[in-house]
Design a protein around this motif. Sequence first.
Motif, PDB file in Angstrom:
ATOM      1  N   ASP A 184       0.847  -1.183   0.000  1.00  0.00           N
ATOM      2  CA  ASP A 184       0.000   0.000   0.000  1.00  0.00           C
ATOM      3  C   ASP A 184       0.884   1.235   0.000  1.00  0.00           C
ATOM      4  N   GLY A 185       0.804   2.008  -1.069  1.00  0.00           N
ATOM      5  CA  GLY A 185       1.592   3.231  -1.167  1.00  0.00           C
ATOM      6  C   GLY A 185       0.924   4.367  -0.422  1.00  0.00           C
ATOM      7  N   VAL A 205       9.529   5.083   0.080  1.00  0.00           N
ATOM      8  CA  VAL A 205      10.300   4.985  -1.154  1.00  0.00           C
ATOM      9  C   VAL A 205      11.011   3.649  -1.304  1.00  0.00           C
ATOM     10  N   ASN A 206      11.128   2.862  -0.244  1.00  0.00           N
ATOM     11  CA  ASN A 206      11.793   1.563  -0.315  1.00  0.00           C
ATOM     12  C   ASN A 206      10.803   0.455   0.011  1.00  0.00           C
ATOM     13  N   LEU A 207      10.653  -0.475  -0.910  1.00  0.00           N
ATOM     14  CA  LEU A 207       9.786  -1.626  -0.701  1.00  0.00           C
ATOM     15  C   LEU A 207      10.612  -2.880  -0.928  1.00  0.00           C
ATOM     16  N   VAL A 232      15.752  -0.430  -8.923  1.00  0.00           N
ATOM     17  CA  VAL A 232      15.895  -1.668  -8.168  1.00  0.00           C
ATOM     18  C   VAL A 232      17.328  -1.764  -7.674  1.00  0.00           C
ATOM     19  N   THR A 233      17.488  -2.037  -6.403  1.00  0.00           N
ATOM     20  CA  THR A 233      18.803  -2.289  -5.827  1.00  0.00           C
ATOM     21  C   THR A 233      18.785  -3.720  -5.302  1.00  0.00           C
ATOM     22  N   LEU A 234      19.616  -4.571  -5.879  1.00  0.00           N
ATOM     23  CA  LEU A 234      19.644  -5.981  -5.495  1.00  0.00           C
ATOM     24  C   LEU A 234      20.676  -6.225  -4.401  1.00  0.00           C
TER      25      LEU A 234
END
Length: 68
Positions: free
Chosen positions: A14-15, A20-22, A57-59
């Motif tokens: 739910d935004g 900002v980070n999910l 995306v940050t992995l």
Amino acid sequence: MTISTTIRADGPFDGDGVIVNLDFEFKVFDDSEVQVLSRLDSSGVDTELTLGVDYTVTLNANQDVAPG
């Protein structure tokens, strides 16, 4: 030869216009393997967001130990 695939999903999230980070918890090897959809409750229609424009995306470095 048969190649099997599995679609993995996380969420829904739910935004609130502030977060900002999910985090997601499935293994990927490239940021292009992540698809993000946005849905407005009023319309119920999903809109695909664009990587590098609408989201990044940050992995995690070690996908075997800490996927996502």
